[in-house]
Write a protein that holds these residues in place. Structure first.
Motif, mmCIF file in Angstrom:
data_model
loop_
_atom_site.group_PDB
_atom_site.id
_atom_site.type_symbol
_atom_site.label_atom_id
_atom_site.label_comp_id
_atom_site.label_asym_id
_atom_site.label_seq_id
_atom_site.Cartn_x
_atom_site.Cartn_y
_atom_site.Cartn_z
ATOM 1 N N ARG A 1 -32.615 20.082 -77.445
ATOM 2 C CA ARG A 1 -32.965 20.472 -78.798
ATOM 3 C C ARG A 1 -33.917 21.666 -78.752
ATOM 4 O O ARG A 1 -33.732 22.671 -79.438
ATOM 5 C CB ARG A 1 -33.606 19.300 -79.548
ATOM 6 C CG ARG A 1 -33.414 19.403 -81.042
ATOM 7 C CD ARG A 1 -33.937 18.162 -81.762
ATOM 8 N NE ARG A 1 -33.518 16.935 -81.117
ATOM 9 C CZ ARG A 1 -34.366 15.970 -80.717
ATOM 10 N NH1 ARG A 1 -35.667 16.117 -80.899
ATOM 11 N NH2 ARG A 1 -33.902 14.876 -80.135
ATOM 12 N N GLU B 1 -23.157 13.754 -75.765
ATOM 13 C CA GLU B 1 -23.571 12.509 -75.125
ATOM 14 C C GLU B 1 -22.367 11.632 -74.804
ATOM 15 O O GLU B 1 -21.553 11.341 -75.681
ATOM 16 C CB GLU B 1 -24.538 11.746 -76.023
ATOM 17 C CG GLU B 1 -25.816 12.503 -76.242
ATOM 18 C CD GLU B 1 -26.965 11.603 -76.662
ATOM 19 O OE1 GLU B 1 -26.886 10.382 -76.414
ATOM 20 O OE2 GLU B 1 -27.932 12.125 -77.242
ATOM 21 N N ARG C 1 -32.383 15.009 -74.223
ATOM 22 C CA ARG C 1 -32.149 15.355 -75.625
ATOM 23 C C ARG C 1 -33.239 16.295 -76.131
ATOM 24 O O ARG C 1 -32.963 17.299 -76.776
ATOM 25 C CB ARG C 1 -32.181 14.079 -76.469
ATOM 26 C CG ARG C 1 -30.816 13.525 -76.749
ATOM 27 C CD ARG C 1 -30.933 12.285 -77.631
ATOM 28 N NE ARG C 1 -30.205 11.196 -77.023
ATOM 29 C CZ ARG C 1 -30.717 10.028 -76.703
ATOM 30 N NH1 ARG C 1 -32.000 9.781 -76.931
ATOM 31 N NH2 ARG C 1 -29.957 9.100 -76.137
#
Lengths: 329, 329
Positions: free
Chosen positions: B201, B209, B197
């Motif tokens: 990002r 997900e 994650r």
DNA sequence: TCGGGGAATGAAAGCGATTGCATGGATTCT
DNA sequence: AGAATCCATGCAATCGCTTTCATTCCCCGA
């Protein structure tokens, strides 16, 4: 304060150590209230009987040893699990050692385990018969997948399942076969080869023998390469790991399975269902093998010097996707 | 005649038992000729010191316990081997138990091992922190792949390797990703998800997900199916076993890998090199993990009550054939 | 009322090793 | 030569538990 012993408990409860011991081992000999009190005190103090002390007087370690020739071979984990589960059910712990493929390590480990276990199971031993016999002298021992007259053994016999495998291929039109032999030191390999030879002779089909190959993925790739040098459309790999190597090699060369060649493995390790195409193979009754081995060993431990037992469990053929009709040619 | 003891030897050599004991443990305290004579007699009689008796007086079992959550998970065999090898080098035997996925069994096994081992290693524990803490009270213990403040731990940190994996896919043109999450009870799963994650990002790419999925081949197939519902071209599987399931599912549906989708696994189990296509993954330093765990445990055993140690070993990214350039679309 | 029998418990002897302390002989120092 | 040392060894206690044998107490039948 130090580790609690039966004496700590005895003192605390105002009884003798003997009574505490009995409360655990022969509860029916201790009066209800006293027993309860002892148990309560034990729990409270976090008492754990010392297995060393108990072992010293009983002469039992409540432990069995398991020696595997190579824990990374996918054949073993299931076996280890079955053995451990059964041992636990019988109140024993499991001591595991990995011989890492070395015959010398095998017998050395037996010697090392001698003083800590009540008996040992040696899975797929690589050592010579004489070495095994010598190493196991005076120690309850059962061999897995290796028969030996004077030692107990539990073996998985795939002979008839391999016949079935042959018939399966034959029915699919295959007439020319390859035998990808396993390591020459392995009893299982010899036996499997023999079974396949017998079947081929009986069926009157052509059989090319290749190998021996190591029982590893790499060995399998080599076997795959060798296979392609022949015209055989049906191949018997020594085991699943080898078969996977064959599959990979064929895939790498763009040969379709089962389109152009059919491959059968042996053992039905976890891998077998996992690969693509899933492997037609012979399922070994792992749980039974492990359980039986422990039971036989337990009998040997309880009646030392008893006659060796020999158990033979058959594997069963299972067809999956790595075999199919012979390509039209 | 019964098993030889130091007394049999002592008698035979006309010395005291103490001398025999010393001949083995502190040879420099025994005169050369006597020592030789004792050794000879010992060999001749096939003497093996009783580890129960020794353990009773020394308070050491010379044995460590290893609890694995599931021995059939291909992650473990290599670990077991490394642990066993190291333990042996330190003069200890290995007691292995398989918790068979059950958190309850895990703590029960710790309790059962308590009295037979000097300490235990718990690999990938499923139990709650509180349960673990309680179970390990007063017993040297190291956790593998699960940090816990008051217990020692050795963990494999894949964070940066997963960044590398992401970059690898990014460079190959992928812009849309799927995270196939592992079991929610697993610390490793949580950590990996978090790493991915964070990377996504930071990179500013799209991340879908999915899951959680069980860490099994079947779970992987489900994950594969779920993946196909999305447009993601790059997928991060929780581990290699899951990744294999994904591969199989995609293959079954005729989706090309890495042609249409790229998949990365984690752990680099034996399986990873074996499947077709071979798996791009993150290699866990198994040998180091096992060895370090044993060393940390040994320290805990020798200095009980010492501060817990925490070791962090990084995994390393390795590119293979399950990842490649994004298909031109 | 008394003896016999059974149930509950305790005392104590090991199990096989380790280890601190004591001992006796040889060696060395003065 | 006598004292101080040192080396090799023996003695005996100890580790924590199991188990045999003895003991005590209670209940029951005659």
């Amino acid at each position: 304060m130090s580790k609690p012993t039966i004496y700590s408990i005895a003192q605390r409860c105002g009884v003798s150590a003997a009574t505490v011991s009995r409360a655990f081992n022969r509860p029916e000999l201790v009066s209800e209230p006293v027993r309860k009190q002892i148990m309560a005190a034990a729990r409270e103090l976090g008492y754990q009987p010392s297995s060393a002390a108990r072992g010293l007087v009983t002469g039992r370690a409540e432990t069995i040893g398991l020696i595997v020739s190579d824990i990374t071979n996918p054949f073993f984990p299931l076996l280890v699990r079955a053995v451990q589960r059964t041992a636990e059910r019988m109140g024993s712990a499991l001591m595991l050692v990995d011989a890492e493929e070395s015959a010398a390590a095998e017998v050395a480990h037996v010697a090392r385990l001698r003083s800590r276990v009540d008996g040992v199971i040696v899975a797929s031993p690589r050592s010579s018969s004489a070495a095994l016999r010598e190493a196991a002298r005076g120690l309850p021992c059962v061999l897995l997948n290796r028969p030996l007259r004077d030692l107990s053994s539990v073996i998985c016999d795939n002979t008839s399942a391999l016949f079935d495998a042959g018939e399966h291929l034959y029915k699919h039109g295959h007439r020319s076969f390859a035998l990808l032999a396993g390591p020459s030191a392995s009893w299982a390999a010899a036996r499997r080869s023999q079974a396949i030879r017998r079947w081929a002779r009986g069926r009157g089909v052509e059989l090319t023998e290749l190998g021996p190959f190591r029982a590893t993925f790499k060995g399998g790739r080599q076997a795959g390469a060798a296979l392609l040098e022949t015209a055989a459309t049906g191949a018997f790999a020594f085991d699943d790991l080898t078969a996977c190597g064959v599959l990979a090699e064929l895939a790498g060369r763009g040969v379709a399975v089962p389109g152009e060649r059919s491959v059968v493995g042996c053992d039905d390790v976890l891998l077998a269902k996992t690969v693509t195409p899933s492997l037609t193979t012979v399922t070994a009754p792992m749980d039974d093998l492990g359980e039986t081995a422990v039971q036989v060993l337990t009998r040997q431990i309880e009646a030392p010097g008893g006659a060796p037992e020999h158990v033979r469990l058959p594997g069963v053929f299972v067809a999956r996707d790595s075999t199919g009709p012979r390509s039209g040619s």
